[in-house]
Design a protein around this motif. Structure first.
Motif, PDB file in Angstrom:
ATOM      1  N   GLU A  97       0.803  -1.214   0.000  1.00 15.55           N
ATOM      2  CA  GLU A  97       0.000   0.000   0.000  1.00 15.55           C
ATOM      3  C   GLU A  97       0.841   1.271   0.000  1.00 15.55           C
ATOM      4  O   GLU A  97       0.486   2.255  -0.637  1.00 15.55           O
ATOM      5  CB  GLU A  97      -0.961  -0.007   1.189  1.00 15.55           C
ATOM      6  N   ASP A  98       1.907   1.289   0.752  1.00 16.01           N
ATOM      7  CA  ASP A  98       2.762   2.472   0.827  1.00 16.01           C
ATOM      8  C   ASP A  98       4.207   2.026   0.986  1.00 16.01           C
ATOM      9  O   ASP A  98       4.768   2.039   2.086  1.00 16.01           O
ATOM     10  CB  ASP A  98       2.339   3.348   2.007  1.00 16.01           C
ATOM     11  N   PRO A  99       4.841   1.592  -0.113  1.00 13.38           N
ATOM     12  CA  PRO A  99       6.198   1.038  -0.027  1.00 13.38           C
ATOM     13  C   PRO A  99       7.210   1.974   0.625  1.00 13.38           C
ATOM     14  O   PRO A  99       8.061   1.528   1.394  1.00 13.38           O
ATOM     15  CB  PRO A  99       6.551   0.753  -1.484  1.00 13.38           C
ATOM     16  N   ARG A 100       7.131   3.258   0.342  1.00 13.60           N
ATOM     17  CA  ARG A 100       8.112   4.172   0.931  1.00 13.60           C
ATOM     18  C   ARG A 100       7.951   4.242   2.443  1.00 13.60           C
ATOM     19  O   ARG A 100       8.939   4.209   3.189  1.00 13.60           O
ATOM     20  CB  ARG A 100       7.972   5.562   0.304  1.00 13.60           C
ATOM     21  N   ARG A 101       6.719   4.359   2.892  1.00 10.77           N
ATOM     22  CA  ARG A 101       6.467   4.424   4.324  1.00 10.77           C
ATOM     23  C   ARG A 101       6.861   3.119   4.997  1.00 10.77           C
ATOM     24  O   ARG A 101       7.459   3.109   6.085  1.00 10.77           O
ATOM     25  CB  ARG A 101       4.981   4.725   4.577  1.00 10.77           C
ATOM     26  N   ARG A 198       7.580  -5.386  -7.629  1.00  8.45           N
ATOM     27  CA  ARG A 198       6.550  -4.337  -7.572  1.00  8.45           C
ATOM     28  C   ARG A 198       6.863  -3.344  -6.455  1.00  8.45           C
ATOM     29  O   ARG A 198       6.692  -2.135  -6.611  1.00  8.45           O
ATOM     30  CB  ARG A 198       5.171  -4.960  -7.344  1.00  8.45           C
ATOM     31  N   PHE A 199       7.307  -3.882  -5.324  1.00 10.71           N
ATOM     32  CA  PHE A 199       7.648  -3.035  -4.195  1.00 10.71           C
ATOM     33  C   PHE A 199       8.746  -2.051  -4.564  1.00 10.71           C
ATOM     34  O   PHE A 199       8.675  -0.854  -4.270  1.00 10.71           O
ATOM     35  CB  PHE A 199       8.087  -3.917  -3.024  1.00 10.71           C
ATOM     36  N   GLY A 204       9.892   1.413  -2.906  1.00 14.58           N
ATOM     37  CA  GLY A 204      10.324   0.768  -1.682  1.00 14.58           C
ATOM     38  C   GLY A 204      11.664   0.088  -1.837  1.00 14.58           C
ATOM     39  O   GLY A 204      12.132  -0.154  -2.950  1.00 14.58           O
ATOM     40  N   ASP A 205      12.285  -0.217  -0.712  1.00 14.35           N
ATOM     41  CA  ASP A 205      13.545  -0.954  -0.711  1.00 14.35           C
ATOM     42  C   ASP A 205      13.239  -2.426  -0.456  1.00 14.35           C
ATOM     43  O   ASP A 205      12.849  -2.790   0.653  1.00 14.35           O
ATOM     44  CB  ASP A 205      14.462  -0.413   0.387  1.00 14.35           C
TER      45      ASP A 205
END
Length: 268
Positions: A97-101, A198-199, A204-205
């Protein structure tokens, strides 16, 4: 064992115990959930003699991704994490839903800390103790009912502890138990590559996901340390934690093991 739609599927059979027995081939199987089971996979499960499915997921997980049950197979739901609340079942679904967070939340060792807390819960949480008690009693049940497949969502944590604690209780060497537990990384992680891709594509990492999507020896060690502190060892976990009697444990061993020299398959 290649079952279409079921990565991380395997038979626990063949593991030697300290009592001159082996876990019977064809008796106990572990896997991911059956929500993506393909028709050919269902046929393969039937050919293996599997007749009972035990689902260790939360109610939320079951409702979101129900198992595709092959014909002539019964299913039982044992919610290991029921006492963790509804949020537990949504945890995996929130990954994308929110990879960065999520990268921020799980970075710096936080992912491992969260996994360690989960493993302490699956050892000592009341709903976990109830569920694993019923799981083990189910294994010790009707020997003519066919093989049993037990699973959670990805077949690694709730399922991993079920397999590890069972094998240790039966007298399988801890090194062999650990090897089976870690095999998930080889069997499951390749199938999770699209999730990681996808992440990463959404900012995202993917490295922060690996402690969550795979398993590490320290997770199993955390569970075993919890067993030692709370129950004094695996036998105490079975008797004091799960409430199994010595007769229950004997019935369990008789149901799922065979003499090491017999080469027998299936339940005895």
């Amino acid at each position: 064992m290649n079952i279409p739609g079921l990565p991380n599927f395997r038979d626990l059979g063949g593991h030697r115990t300290s009592h001159g027995t082996v876990i019977a081939p064809g008796a106990l199987f572990r896997s991911v959930d059956l929500s993506r089971l393909e028709p050919a996979g269902g046929e393969a499960l039937g050919a293996l003699g599997i007749r009972r499915i035990i689902d260790l997921r939360t109610t939320v997980e079951v409702e979101k991704r129900p198992d595709r049950l092959p014909e002539r197979m019964s299913s039982r739901h044992l919610d290991v994490l029921a006492d963790a609340g509804a949020a537990a079942g949504a945890q995996v679904g929130r990954i994308m839903e929110d990879p960065r967070r999520l990268t921020e939340v799980l970075g710096g060792g936080a992912a491992r800390d969260r996994m360690a807390a989960t493993y302490r819960d699956i050892v000592s949480m009341p709903s976990a103790l109830r569920s694993y008690r019923e799981l083990f009693l189910g294994f010790a049940g009707d020997a003519g009912a066919g093989g049993v497949l037990f699973h959670c969502t990805t077949g690694k944590d709730r399922t991993g502890w079920a397999a590890a604690s069972l094998m240790l209780l039966l007298g399988v060497d801890e090194d062999a138990v650990t090897e089976d537990y870690l095999r998930t990384n080889a069997d499951l992680l390749p199938a999770m590559q699209p999730v990681l891709d996808r992440f990463a594509g959404q900012g995202g990492d993917p490295d922060v996901l690996l402690p969550v999507l795979g398993v590490q020896e320290e997770y199993l060690r955390t569970a075993l340390d919890e067993v030692e502190v709370r129950f004094g060892g695996i036998r105490g976990y079975a008797t004091d934690g799960l409430g199994l009697t010595e007769q229950d444990i004997d019935r369990l061993a008789a149901a799922v093991t065979v003499d090491a020299g017999s080469g027998g398959g299936g339940l005895r």
